[in-house]
Design an enzyme around this catalytic site. Structure first.
Site, PDB file in Angstrom:
ATOM      1  N   VAL A 259      19.923   9.348  40.972  1.00 29.85           N
ATOM      2  CA  VAL A 259      19.374  10.491  40.230  1.00 29.85           C
ATOM      3  C   VAL A 259      17.916  10.712  40.618  1.00 29.85           C
ATOM      4  O   VAL A 259      17.447  11.845  40.709  1.00 29.85           O
ATOM      5  CB  VAL A 259      19.514  10.270  38.711  1.00 29.85           C
ATOM      6  CG1 VAL A 259      18.902  11.435  37.937  1.00 29.85           C
ATOM      7  CG2 VAL A 259      20.978  10.111  38.326  1.00 29.85           C
ATOM      8  N   GLU A 277      10.581   5.455  38.423  1.00 33.12           N
ATOM      9  CA  GLU A 277      10.821   4.043  38.097  1.00 33.12           C
ATOM     10  C   GLU A 277      12.330   3.885  38.057  1.00 33.12           C
ATOM     11  O   GLU A 277      12.996   4.332  37.127  1.00 33.12           O
ATOM     12  CB  GLU A 277      10.176   3.697  36.753  1.00 33.12           C
ATOM     13  CG  GLU A 277       9.941   2.200  36.568  1.00 33.12           C
ATOM     14  CD  GLU A 277      11.187   1.442  36.178  1.00 33.12           C
ATOM     15  OE1 GLU A 277      11.811   0.851  37.092  1.00 33.12           O
ATOM     16  OE2 GLU A 277      11.546   1.438  35.007  1.00 33.12           O
TER      17      GLU A 277
END
Length: 574
Positions: A259, A277
Site C-alpha cells: 500500500v 512507515e
C-alpha cells in the site's frame, strides 16, 4: 510542572463506548462478516471486537468528494491556526495530557475492545508513548521550531543566515490499526504544534476507537479556542485514502509496503512529500556473554509484541551457539506459561489478533517452516473462546529455522518466536541484514562495546543496545526505517520539522550600514579583467596558503584601482 493547576478539564461523552451492559440489542450481536458484497460496496465500515466478535456499530465510508470537503475545511482552519502562539499550542497539549492521565482505563479499554490487545499492552503502547510525546513537545517543541541561525561562510560574512520553519498547510495521515490511540495522536500532535491542520484516515479495522479518540481531541481544541475542523478524522477504505493523498500538502502513511508504494505513486501526481512507515522484521541478537534468564524474559515480550494486536516487536531471533540450548529452554518455559484470551477478562498475557483470517496466514507460515525442517518446542495456551471466534493464535517457539523459510522472510505480525543459532558476530550481522526490511534491531551482549559494534553494522533505522523497544520511549529520537520498512521519520526533531516548510533566509547583518555592492570589474558591462578579478577573489577567500591568499588580495586591490582609474579617465574624456 507540566500540568499547572489552571489547566481546564474537558468533558468527553463516553456513553457510546462504555460496555456497561445497557447497549441496545442491535449493538450486542456476534458479527459475522457478510459474503458476496463487500463493506466498501455498502459504503459502511463495520466495527466489532476481534476477541469476541461482538458488534460495535458502523461508520460511513467517505466518498472522494466528502474527503475533499473535509480537507478544504481543514485548510481554512489552518490559515487561522498558523497565527496561533506557542502558549496556546502548549495549553492544548496540557489539556490533552491531563485528560489522558485521568482517563487511562477508559482509553485502554476502548483500544483493547477494538484491537484485542490486553490492557497492559494498551497502557505501554498507547498511553506511555503518547504522554512521552506530549511532554517532549511541551519542553522542547518550541525550541526546535524557532529560526535556527547558521554560519554564513567566508564570502557572506556581512550576512546573517538562518533556517525558518513554517507550517506546510494540511497534513494527511493514513494510520494503521495496531495502536489506534497513539497512531492518531502521533501525527496530530506534531502537525498541530507546528501550526498545521491534519486530516487522519483511520484504519477500517479500528474506526470505532478512532472516532472516540477524535472526540477527545475536538474537546481539547475547543477549550483553547482553536478553529473548528483543525483536526479531522475520516473513515473509509482504499478509495477514501486515495482521495486524501490527492488533496493534502504532505502524507504520513503507516501500513504495508504494498500500500505504501501505491501511496507514493499517487503522491507523485501532486509532488507532495511522503513519510512511509511500513513495518519490519526486526532482528533480536543474543551473544553468549549475557545473563540468559534476563534476556529470555525480554525476548518473549519482544516476540509477543509482534502479535497481531501490537507490532514494534522482534520477529527473528539469533542466539549464539554456546547458549542456544539454554536460551531455547528458558524461553520455552516462559512461553508455555503465556495464555491468550479475551483481553478484558484480565487474566491473559495476550489478546486477539485484529485482522480476520490472519491466524490462517500465521499457521501457513508455521506449516511452511515445519515442512522445511523446523520444530515447535513450546506453545502457550488458550482461554475460553466464544463459538466462531478464530482471532487467536497460540504463542509459539520454533527452532531449527533458516532463511529459506517464509517465516524468516515475510512480516509475521504474530506471536511466533523463530530462533536460529549463529557462531560469530560477523554471521549474526549477515543474518540480520538478510531481509528486505530494515526497521529496527536489538543486540544483547555482556560487552556494551561489542553490542554497539554489531548494531552499527545492521542496516536499519532504529537500534537498541542491551534493551528492546526503548527507542520509541525516547521521543526526542526520530523513528523510521530503510528498505521495505519505508523512509522519512516521525517523532523527534526530524519528525516535527518534517511537518514544516524549511525555508533558508539570508539578510544583511549590519543593515543599512553595510550592503552588498557588486565590485566594479564585474559590473555590467563586465571589464576586460573581470575574470582575472574573479579568479583572485576565489583564491583570496579559499586559498590553502596565507601567502597565496595575501597575493590574491593585492591583485584584487590592483584590479579595482585600475578599473577606477579607467572609469575616471573615461569621464574626463567625456
Amino acid at each position: 510542572m507540566l500540568i499547572p493547576p489552571k489547566v481546564p478539564s474537558i468533558d468527553v461523552d463516553a456513553s457510546d463506548v462504555l460496555d456497561d451492559g445497557s447497549h441496545t440489542q442491535e449493538n450486542s450481536f456476534i458479527y459475522i462478516p457478510p459474503r458476496g458484497r463487500t463493506q466498501q460496496q455498502d459504503r459502511k465500515v463495520q466495527c466489532y471486537e476481534p476477541a469476541t466478535m461482538k458488534y460495535l456499530g458502523f461508520f460511513p465510508a467517505l466518498t472522494p468528494a466528502e474527503v475533499e470537503d473535509r480537507v478544504a475545511q481543514a485548510r481554512k482552519a489552518q490559515q487561522i491556526w498558523a497565527k496561533s502562539s506557542f502558549k496556546q499550542r502548549r495549553q492544548f497539549l496540557r489539556i490533552l495530557l491531563k485528560y489522558i492521565i485521568e482517563h487511562q482505563e477508559l482509553i485502554c479499554e476502548v483500544s483493547s475492545r477494538d484491537t484485542g490487545k490486553t490492557m497492559v499492552d494498551a497502557s505501554l503502547g498507547e498511553i506511555m508513548t503518547t504522554c512521552e510525546k506530549i511532554t517532549w513537545l511541551l519542553s522542547e517543541g518550541e525550541r526546535w521550531l524557532k529560526p535556527e541561525y547558521r554560519s554564513s561562510g567566508r564570502s557572506m560574512l556581512h550576512k546573517r543566515s538562518k533556517v525558518e520553519f513554517h507550517p506546510l498547510g494540511v497534513i494527511g495521515a493514513i494510520v494503521s490499526w495496531n495502536y489506534p490511540f497513539h497512531n492518531i495522536f502521533n501525527p496530530m500532535l506534531a502537525a498541530v504544534f507546528s501550526g498545521n491542520s491534519v486530516v487522519i484516515k483511520v484504519s477500517e479495522h479500528a474506526s470505532w476507537s478512532g472516532c472516540f479518540y477524535f472526540q477527545i481531541i475536538h474537546a481539547a481544541l475547543a477549550a483553547v479556542g482553536a478553529p473548528e475542523n483543525l483536526v479531522e478524522v475520516i473513515t473509509g477504505f482504499a478509495e477514501t485514502g486515495e482521495a486524501l493523498v490527492s488533496c493534502v500538502d504532505k502524507i504520513i502513511f503507516v501500513g504495508s509496503p504494498g500500500v505504501g508504494k501505491m501511496i507514493m505513486k499517487n503522491a507523485a501526481e501532486t509532488l507532495i512529500p511522503v513519510t512511509l512507515e511500513l513495518g519490519g522484521k526486526d532482528a533480536f541478537i543474543v551473544c553468549e556473554d549475557v545473563d540468559v534468564s534476563h534476556v529470555a524474559q525480554i525476548a518473549v515480550r519482544a516476540a509477543l509484541q509482534s502479535s497481531g494486536q501490537n507490532c514494534a516487536g522482534a520477529e527473528r531471533f539469533y542466539v549464539h551457539k554456546d547458549i542456544y540450548s539454554s536460551f531455547v529452554s528458558q524461553v520455552a518455559t516462559i512461553m508455555k506459561s503465556v495464555s491468550a484470551g479475551p483481553p478484558l477478562a484480565g487474566r491473559y498475557d495476550m489478546g486477539a489478533i485484529c485482522l480476520q483470517g490472519h491466524s490462517d496466514k500465521l499457521q501457513n507460515l508455521v506449516n511452511d517452516a515445519l515442512d522445511k525442517g523446523a520444530e515447535i518446542v513450546a506453545r502457550g495456551s488458550f482461554g475460553h473462546l466464544g463459538e466462531g471466534v478464530d482471532q487467536f493464535f497460540p504463542p509459539t517457539v520454533i527452532v531449527n529455522v533458516n532463511h529459506t523459510m517464509k517465516l524468516l522472510q515475510e512480516e509475521t505480525f504474530g506471536p511466533i518466536m523463530p530462533i536460529m543459532k549463529f557462531s560469530t558476530d560477523e554471521e549474526a550481522v549477515k543474518l540480520a541484514n538478510d531481509s528486505r526490511y530494515g526497521l529496527g534491531c536489538a543486540v544483547f551482549s555482556g560487552s556494551q562495546h561489542r553490542a554497539k559494534e554489531i548494531a552499527s553494522q545492521i542496516h536499519c533505522g532504529v537500534a537498541a543496545i542491551n534493551d528492546f523497544a526503548s527507542n520509541y520511549m525516547c521521543q526526542s529520537l526520530p523513528f523510521g526505517g530503510v528498505k521495505d520498512s519505508g523512509f522519512g521519520r516521525f517523532a523527534g526533531i526530524e519528525g516535527l520539522r518534517a511537518c514544516c516548510l524549511v525555508k533558508s533566509v539570508v539578510e544583511d547583518r549590519w543593515w543599512p550600514y553595510i550592503k552588498t555592492k557588486i565590485p566594479k570589474p564585474i559590473q555590467y558591462p563586465i571589464a576586460a579583467n573581470g575574470f582575472e578579478f574573479q579568479e583572485s577573489l576565489v583564491e583570496m577567500l579559499y586559498g590553502l596558503t596565507i601567502w597565496g591568499r595575501w597575493r590574491a588580495l593585492m591583485n584584487i586591490l590592483k584590479l579595482i584601482s585600475e578599473q577606477n582609474s579607467s572609469v575616471s579617465s573615461k569621464r574626463r574624456n567625456d
